[in-house]
Design a protein around this motif. Structure first.
Motif, mmCIF file in Angstrom:
data_model
loop_
_atom_site.group_PDB
_atom_site.id
_atom_site.type_symbol
_atom_site.label_atom_id
_atom_site.label_comp_id
_atom_site.label_asym_id
_atom_site.label_seq_id
_atom_site.Cartn_x
_atom_site.Cartn_y
_atom_site.Cartn_z
ATOM 1 N N ASN A 166 22.821 26.769 -55.433
ATOM 2 C CA ASN A 166 23.898 27.342 -56.243
ATOM 3 C C ASN A 166 23.877 26.861 -57.697
ATOM 4 O O ASN A 166 24.926 26.787 -58.350
ATOM 5 C CB ASN A 166 25.275 27.037 -55.614
ATOM 6 N N ASN A 167 22.704 26.561 -58.187
ATOM 7 C CA ASN A 167 22.567 26.176 -59.591
ATOM 8 C C ASN A 167 21.918 27.344 -60.339
ATOM 9 O O ASN A 167 20.725 27.325 -60.666
ATOM 10 C CB ASN A 167 21.711 24.914 -59.706
ATOM 11 N N VAL A 168 22.713 28.375 -60.605
ATOM 12 C CA VAL A 168 22.198 29.577 -61.258
ATOM 13 C C VAL A 168 21.773 29.273 -62.686
ATOM 14 O O VAL A 168 20.732 29.753 -63.155
ATOM 15 C CB VAL A 168 23.260 30.699 -61.239
ATOM 16 N N GLU A 169 22.558 28.485 -63.388
ATOM 17 C CA GLU A 169 22.225 28.147 -64.768
ATOM 18 C C GLU A 169 20.890 27.416 -64.847
ATOM 19 O O GLU A 169 20.062 27.679 -65.720
ATOM 20 C CB GLU A 169 23.338 27.280 -65.375
ATOM 21 N N GLY A 170 20.662 26.494 -63.928
ATOM 22 C CA GLY A 170 19.389 25.777 -63.899
ATOM 23 C C GLY A 170 18.229 26.702 -63.603
ATOM 24 O O GLY A 170 17.150 26.579 -64.197
ATOM 25 N N ALA A 171 18.448 27.660 -62.695
ATOM 26 C CA ALA A 171 17.396 28.635 -62.365
ATOM 27 C C ALA A 171 17.060 29.493 -63.577
ATOM 28 O O ALA A 171 15.898 29.829 -63.821
ATOM 29 C CB ALA A 171 17.843 29.505 -61.196
ATOM 30 N N GLU A 172 18.077 29.851 -64.351
ATOM 31 C CA GLU A 172 17.851 30.657 -65.563
ATOM 32 C C GLU A 172 17.026 29.885 -66.593
ATOM 33 O O GLU A 172 16.147 30.461 -67.252
ATOM 34 C CB GLU A 172 19.193 31.068 -66.157
ATOM 35 N N LYS A 173 17.277 28.597 -66.728
ATOM 36 C CA LYS A 173 16.525 27.795 -67.692
ATOM 37 C C LYS A 173 15.060 27.678 -67.278
ATOM 38 O O LYS A 173 14.160 27.734 -68.124
ATOM 39 C CB LYS A 173 17.156 26.407 -67.823
ATOM 40 N N VAL A 174 14.821 27.507 -65.987
ATOM 41 C CA VAL A 174 13.440 27.444 -65.502
ATOM 42 C C VAL A 174 12.739 28.779 -65.730
ATOM 43 O O VAL A 174 11.563 28.827 -66.111
ATOM 44 C CB VAL A 174 13.406 27.061 -64.007
ATOM 45 N N TYR A 175 13.480 29.869 -65.542
ATOM 46 C CA TYR A 175 12.910 31.200 -65.779
ATOM 47 C C TYR A 175 12.524 31.371 -67.249
ATOM 48 O O TYR A 175 11.475 31.945 -67.567
ATOM 49 C CB TYR A 175 13.909 32.278 -65.373
ATOM 50 N N GLU A 176 13.357 30.867 -68.162
ATOM 51 C CA GLU A 176 13.059 30.966 -69.589
ATOM 52 C C GLU A 176 11.787 30.199 -69.940
ATOM 53 O O GLU A 176 11.032 30.600 -70.833
ATOM 54 C CB GLU A 176 14.242 30.429 -70.405
ATOM 55 N N GLU A 177 11.540 29.090 -69.249
ATOM 56 C CA GLU A 177 10.349 28.277 -69.508
ATOM 57 C C GLU A 177 9.087 28.885 -68.910
ATOM 58 O O GLU A 177 7.981 28.462 -69.257
ATOM 59 C CB GLU A 177 10.555 26.870 -68.936
ATOM 60 N N TRP A 178 9.251 29.837 -68.032
ATOM 61 C CA TRP A 178 8.107 30.418 -67.320
ATOM 62 C C TRP A 178 7.266 31.296 -68.244
ATOM 63 O O TRP A 178 7.751 32.228 -68.852
ATOM 64 C CB TRP A 178 8.629 31.242 -66.142
ATOM 65 N N ASN A 179 5.983 30.980 -68.324
ATOM 66 C CA ASN A 179 5.015 31.799 -69.055
ATOM 67 C C ASN A 179 4.051 32.404 -68.037
ATOM 68 O O ASN A 179 3.166 31.706 -67.530
ATOM 69 C CB ASN A 179 4.240 30.953 -70.076
ATOM 70 N N PRO A 180 4.211 33.681 -67.711
ATOM 71 C CA PRO A 180 3.412 34.305 -66.653
ATOM 72 C C PRO A 180 1.913 34.180 -66.895
ATOM 73 O O PRO A 180 1.446 34.237 -68.029
ATOM 74 C CB PRO A 180 3.850 35.779 -66.700
ATOM 75 N N GLU A 181 1.170 34.001 -65.812
ATOM 76 C CA GLU A 181 -0.274 33.864 -65.906
ATOM 77 C C GLU A 181 -0.978 35.211 -66.048
ATOM 78 O O GLU A 181 -1.916 35.363 -66.789
ATOM 79 C CB GLU A 181 -0.805 33.175 -64.637
#
Length: 286
Positions: free
Chosen positions: A172-187
């Motif tokens: 239930n840490n949606v905000e944390g999941a969003e931050k990880v998504y922002e850091e994601w650089n697709p391969e």
């Protein structure tokens, strides 16, 4: 050193208790096997040295599970949890996963202590991504999840980001999941849509329509960035491998060679085509 020995002895004692629970839960199912339960209890306590308890426990449990399966005796949830805790060790990861599959097939819920033991076994084996995945099923383990992620994210691929985002959402840490998504650089070469879909599904479930629109826009940006990185990589590689041949002409005059011009033109056209593709992606045509 003394503290380490104390913790090691504590783990061995817990392993002993889990093994005894497996035996006793089997043999105390009826009055006919009650005597066997008492005898097994005394035999294990008397014969198994503390320093060898882990290995012998697993052998005992493996034999017991095999015996129960041959007799078509079903194991209850408590017994399966004890079995998994006994096998939660780096040297028995394969066996632990085999038992975990059987547990999942029977729809048995794992206890918190079992999941934590398995996650620690994965971590000690260097399987950090699986440890993060296991911790995602244990409420209140965000600190453990972030501690593992901070060490792992430098080498994480697309599937690693998917696991981290999924675990944070389950916690239930949606905000944390969003931050990880922002850091994601697709391969690449294709955008892994399962990653943004994790957040989109959560937004739909919570009625956050504006978040869904923002996510759809971010997908275009992620795809654009992915293609740009790929193009830069291939262009750099192409030019680094391209060499102009040294040609000696009569009259000591250096004139351009048509072959060289042809290859140079191919490089330029490739770059132009790549840019055209990226522009098409940016405006939504691809």
């Amino acid at each position: 050193m003394k503290g380490k020995e104390t913790r090691r002895c504590g783990r061995h004692r817990r392993a002993m208790d889990d093994t005894l629970n497996v035996f006793l839960s089997f043999y105390t199912r009826s009055e006919k096997t009650l005597d066997k339960a008492e005898a097994a209890f005394e035999k294990i306590r008397a014969r198994v040295p503390l320093e060898t308890v882990s290995l012998q426990n697993r052998n005992m449990v493996e034999n017991l599970v095999r015996e129960m399966q041959e007799q078509k005796v079903g194991l209850d949830g408590a017994t399966w949890n004890n079995v998994l805790r006994v096998y939660a060790d780096p040297s028995k990861i394969k066996e632990m996963e085999t038992f975990k599959t059987l547990v999942d097939e029977q729809g048995i819920n794992l206890e918190r202590s079992t999941i934590v033991a398995m996650a620690r076994a994965y971590n000690r084996s260097g399987l950090v991504q699986k440890a993060i995945e296991m911790y995602g099923d244990v409420p209140g383990t965000q600190r453990e999840v972030y501690a593992l992620w901070n060490e792992y994210k430098k080498e994480a691929k697309d599937d690693g980001y998917r696991t981290m985002i999924n675990s944070l959402l389950k916690l239930n840490n949606v905000e944390g999941a969003e931050k990880v998504y922002e850091e994601w650089n697709p391969e690449g070469p294709k955008l892994d849509m399962s990653i943004p879909c994790l957040l989109i599904s959560r937004y739909y479930a919570e009625g956050m329509a504006w978040k869904v629109d923002e996510m759809l826009k971010s997908i275009k940006k992620k795809r654009y960035g992915m293609h740009m990185r790929k193009l830069r990589y291939h262009t750099k590689r192409m030019f680094s491998n391209f060499t102009y041949p040294k040609i000696t002409w009569p009259y000591r005059t250096n004139l351009p060679d048509l072959t060289v011009l042809k290859e140079s033109l191919k490089v330029v056209l490739t770059v132009i085509l790549g840019v055209a593709v990226l522009v098409a992606v940016a405006v939504g045509y691809v």
